[in-house]
Enzyme design. Structure first.
Site, PDB file in Angstrom:
ATOM      1  N   ARG A  52       0.719  -1.056  -0.049  1.00 48.61           N
ATOM      2  CA  ARG A  52      -0.038   0.124   0.025  1.00 48.61           C
ATOM      3  C   ARG A  52       0.910   1.173  -0.164  1.00 48.61           C
ATOM      4  NH1 ARG A  52       2.519   2.305   3.804  1.00 48.61           N
ATOM      5  NH2 ARG A  52       0.873   3.777   3.783  1.00 48.61           N
ATOM      6  N   GLY A  53       0.293   2.436   0.010  1.00 50.51           N
ATOM      7  CA  GLY A  53       0.942   3.542  -0.255  1.00 50.51           C
ATOM      8  C   GLY A  53       1.182   4.122  -1.641  1.00 50.51           C
ATOM      9  N   GLN A 202      -2.090   2.479  10.150  1.00 59.45           N
ATOM     10  CA  GLN A 202      -0.716   2.506   9.596  1.00 59.45           C
ATOM     11  C   GLN A 202       0.117   3.457  10.060  1.00 59.45           C
ATOM     12  OE1 GLN A 202      -3.789   2.981   8.199  1.00 59.45           O
ATOM     13  NE2 GLN A 202      -3.666   2.435   5.944  1.00 59.45           N
ATOM     14  N   ASP A 243      -1.984  10.939  -2.057  1.00 57.28           N
ATOM     15  CA  ASP A 243      -2.325   9.769  -2.952  1.00 57.28           C
ATOM     16  C   ASP A 243      -2.536  10.441  -4.394  1.00 57.28           C
ATOM     17  OD1 ASP A 243      -2.823   8.245  -0.353  1.00 57.28           O
ATOM     18  OD2 ASP A 243      -2.929   6.849  -1.875  1.00 57.28           O
ATOM     19  N   ASN A 253      -5.457  12.527   0.543  1.00 55.73           N
ATOM     20  CA  ASN A 253      -4.442  11.611   1.269  1.00 55.73           C
ATOM     21  C   ASN A 253      -5.515  10.842   2.347  1.00 55.73           C
ATOM     22  OD1 ASN A 253      -1.773  10.848   1.932  1.00 55.73           O
ATOM     23  ND2 ASN A 253      -2.012  11.831   3.672  1.00 55.73           N
TER      24      ASN A 253
HETATM   25  O1  MRU Z   1      -4.575   3.152   2.417  1.00 57.73           O
HETATM   26  P1  MRU Z   1      -2.946   3.426   2.284  1.00 57.73           P
HETATM   27  O2  MRU Z   1      -2.181   2.826   3.430  1.00 57.73           O
HETATM   28  O3  MRU Z   1      -2.515   2.876   0.927  1.00 57.73           O
HETATM   29  O4  MRU Z   1      -2.738   5.018   2.297  1.00 57.73           O
HETATM   30  C1  MRU Z   1      -1.548   5.619   2.203  1.00 57.73           C
HETATM   31  C2  MRU Z   1      -1.655   6.840   2.221  1.00 57.73           C
HETATM   32  O5  MRU Z   1      -2.521   7.654   2.507  1.00 57.73           O
HETATM   33  C3  MRU Z   1      -0.245   7.638   2.181  1.00 57.73           C
HETATM   34  O6  MRU Z   1      -0.165   8.593   3.017  1.00 57.73           O
HETATM   35  C4  MRU Z   1       0.200   8.120   0.704  1.00 57.73           C
HETATM   36  O7  MRU Z   1      -0.062   6.896  -0.191  1.00 57.73           O
HETATM   37  C5  MRU Z   1       1.352   8.670   0.483  1.00 57.73           C
HETATM   38  S1  MRU Z   1       2.551   7.204   0.465  1.00 57.73           S
HETATM   39  C6  MRU Z   1       4.162   8.074   0.310  1.00 57.73           C
END
Ligand code: MRU
Length: 355
Positions: A52-53, A202, A243, A253
């Protein structure tokens, strides 16, 4: 260059002819790598956030395109698997634009390869080289973001972050946490306050894990405690990832980012967004055009394995939108863009660094 090797783990890697993902659903209890056998397993791993991320999803998507055609030696079927694979990957998580960027890069490469000669196995090898290049580029982008962002910070510095925008979220050292690692490498004294990040933690499970491994002091707090920390003057800067960033600078985000931006503004604390330009989507005129992923209600309704609110429904948007006006500066690999807006962002993406 600061890279994942210096942190001692790989978020994802191609090894022995297959993709391996550090299973983020198992952290921090267990460090284990998943090896998706094919595209359906990878799509399932993406949906349940084993990887993820946004930038890491871009890399996973790029390697996923290789999995989509692996072993196929019929040119017509190869092309069909390339096209349907792209659709399945992009649909797995809708908000993080990097997923579509990584998949799109490989899709374009695959279409070019398929128009040139008739040896699908060589096309697949060439696709793998493209995926590796995309991954290496992401690692370099993170290092640059870190270097650019570190210059904004005082010494010592207390940083508040939300979710995990670290190495686990990218192919490199991270975006928001890339700034943390770079500041630390530059000799600054850095402390991090990490929002736990409900509902999937997270911040508590991932940000705390990677910062602790790196020897960077980190304190986890409930998301709702951010306001009192800011009001008490315990934070010098808020730094988050993104995101997707719309053409006018609005930022999608992890849910909870928007209230943090409002609180930072109220208390006069700078609110920085650190992201590569691959996260900027100029096709989205503003935040309202960004699709917001809605996740299963169970993620909110369960606590410690038991029902937390029997009989209740849950609202579970995975992301929220922060208006550009609340962003003090955007930090990308190209530099620092203060008060991002439509004009500044267009110039920044065109290559003119405003930093
Ligand atoms: O649902 P996730 O864990 O994928 O969400 C991730 C985020 O919101 C992060 O802040 C974003 O992807 C930036 S990662 C460098």
């Amino acid at each position: 260059m600061l890279d994942q090797a210096s942190l001692g783990f790989a978020t994802l890697r191609w090894r022995d002819g297959g993709l391996e993902l550090l299973d983020q659903t198992a952290l921090p209890a267990e460090e284990r790598y998943l090896r998706p056998a094919g595209l359906p397993e990878l799509v399932a791993a993406i949906r349940r956030l084993a990887v993820r991320g946004a930038p890491a999803l871009g890399c996973a998507g790029a390697y996923g395109m290789v999995l989509a055609v692996a072993g196929e030696d019929d040119p017509v079927r190869w092309r069909r698997r390339l096209e349907t694979g792209a659709e399945e990957l992009i649909a797995a998580r809708p908000t993080a634009v990097n997923l579509a960027v990584g998949v799109g890069r490989l899709l374009a490469a695959g279409r070019r390869l398929a128009g040139d000669g008739a040896d699908p196995r060589r096309w697949t090898q060439a696709l793998l080289a493209e995926a590796r290049a995309f991954h290496a580029e992401d690692e370099a982008l993170c290092a640059e973001i870190g270097r650019n962002g570190a210059e904004l910070l005082p010494d010592p510095v207390r940083i508040l972050t939300h979710c995990n925008a670290g190495a686990l979220a990218t192919g490199g050292i991270g975006t928001a946490l890339g700034v943390v690692y770079a500041a630390r490498a530059a000799g600054r004294t850095v402390r991090v306050l990490a929002d736990e990040t409900r509902p999937l933690l997270q911040g508590a499970r991932l940000t705390a894990w990677e910062l602790t491994r790196a020897g960077i002091p980190v304190t986890v707090q409930a998301d709702g405690a951010a306001g009192s920390a800011l009001a008490a003057g315990e934070v010098d800067a808020v730094i988050v990832g993104a995101d997707r960033i719309a053409a006018n600078g609005d930022v999608a985000n992890k849910v909870g980012t928007y209230p943090l931006a409002v609180l930072a503004r109220e208390h006069g604390v700078p609110f920085y967004v650190a992201a590569p330009t691959t996260t900027i989507d100029l096709d989205c005129p503003d935040g309202s055009a960004i699709p917001i992923e809605q996740r299963p209600e169970e993620e909110v309704l369960a606590f410690a394995g038991a029902a937390a609110a029997p009989g209740a429904r849950a609202r579970n948007p995975a992301f929220d939108l922060t208006p550009a006006a609340l962003v003090t500066a955007l930090v990308t690999e190209r530099g620092v863009l203060p008060a991002p807006d439509r004009t500044g962002l267009a110039a920044h993406c065109a290559g003119a660094s405003s930093g």
